[in-house]
Design an enzyme around this catalytic site. Structure first.
Site, PDB file in Angstrom:
ATOM      1  N   GLY A  10     105.007  69.479  59.253  1.00 36.14           N
ATOM      2  CA  GLY A  10     104.785  68.039  59.208  1.00 36.14           C
ATOM      3  C   GLY A  10     106.102  67.293  59.162  1.00 36.14           C
ATOM      4  N   CYS A  11     106.052  66.059  58.727  1.00 33.41           N
ATOM      5  CA  CYS A  11     107.242  65.211  58.653  1.00 33.41           C
ATOM      6  C   CYS A  11     108.356  65.932  57.894  1.00 33.41           C
ATOM      7  CB  CYS A  11     106.893  63.888  57.975  1.00 33.41           C
ATOM      8  SG  CYS A  11     108.311  62.798  57.757  1.00 33.41           S
ATOM      9  N   PHE A  12     109.527  65.997  58.508  1.00 38.42           N
ATOM     10  CA  PHE A  12     110.597  66.786  57.897  1.00 38.42           C
ATOM     11  C   PHE A  12     111.197  66.158  56.652  1.00 38.42           C
ATOM     12  CE2 PHE A  12     113.042  65.557  62.041  1.00 38.42           C
ATOM     13  CZ  PHE A  12     113.190  64.235  61.656  1.00 38.42           C
ATOM     14  N   TRP A  13     110.972  64.870  56.411  1.00 37.85           N
ATOM     15  CA  TRP A  13     111.556  64.231  55.224  1.00 37.85           C
ATOM     16  C   TRP A  13     111.056  64.881  53.937  1.00 37.85           C
ATOM     17  CZ3 TRP A  13     110.055  58.627  56.959  1.00 37.85           C
ATOM     18  CH2 TRP A  13     110.878  58.226  58.012  1.00 37.85           C
ATOM     19  N   HIS A 153     104.109  65.530  51.390  1.00 30.79           N
ATOM     20  CA  HIS A 153     104.329  66.872  50.853  1.00 30.79           C
ATOM     21  C   HIS A 153     104.435  66.812  49.335  1.00 30.79           C
ATOM     22  CE1 HIS A 153     105.726  67.121  55.023  1.00 30.79           C
ATOM     23  NE2 HIS A 153     105.239  68.339  54.961  1.00 30.79           N
TER      24      HIS A 153
END
Length: 169
Positions: A10-13, A153
């Protein structure tokens, strides 16, 4: 000696924010891999996944331990989606460096499936590592700079795989 792992979930942040805090993780950077566009960027990354490259000390944290945490902080049972983010860029994937990492990835996926900790079957892709295109500086350590920024996350309390009899991965 250090080793490298490349994970997409998912979003890497959010992935970077949680994984970089693990003991034994020496360095992380976010970027794009697993796709078809050379010199990928945020605006043009084609079929690449948003991913995190992890440099770690295997004497302090094992590859399997990284994978177990990876499966704890994202939903590996939903194809091409994490939270509000939808599309192939947000797929769950493990990009292995060598045959040992591939073996550990496949075994860990089988254990996650058998555990029943996720209601659906794991759809995480396992593929050889290829070129990793680093994202721009505005994406690196994003949640460290902007702690109120978007993430999907979270560590799930009580989520742990049963301990294996023969550890060492």
């Amino acid at each position: 000696m250090t080793e490298r792992a490349i994970l997409a979930g998912g979003c890497f942040w959010g992935m970077q924010d949680l994984i970089r805090k693990r003991p034994g993780v020496l360095r992380t950077r976010v970027g794009y891999t697993g796709g078809d566009v050379p010199n990928a960027t945020y605006r043009n990354h084609g079929s690449h996944a948003e991913a995190i490259e992890i440099e770690f000390d295997p004497s302090r944290i094992g590859y399997r331990d990284l994978l177990e945490f990876f499966f704890q902080i994202h939903d590996p049972s939903t194809a091409n989606r994490q939270g509000n983010d939808v599309g192939a860029s947000y797929r769950s994937a493990i990009f292995y460096e060598d045959e040992e990492q591939r073996r550990v990835a496949e075994e860990t996926i089988a254990e996650v499936d058998a555990s029943g900790l996720w209601s659906g079957k794991v759809v995480t892709e396992v593929s050889p590592a290829g070129p990793f295109w680093e994202a721009g500086p505005e994406h690196q350590d994003y949640l460290e700079r902007i702690p109120w920024g978007y993430t999907c996350h979270f560590p799930r309390p009580g989520w742990t795989l049963p301990k294996r009899e023969a550890a060492g991965d």
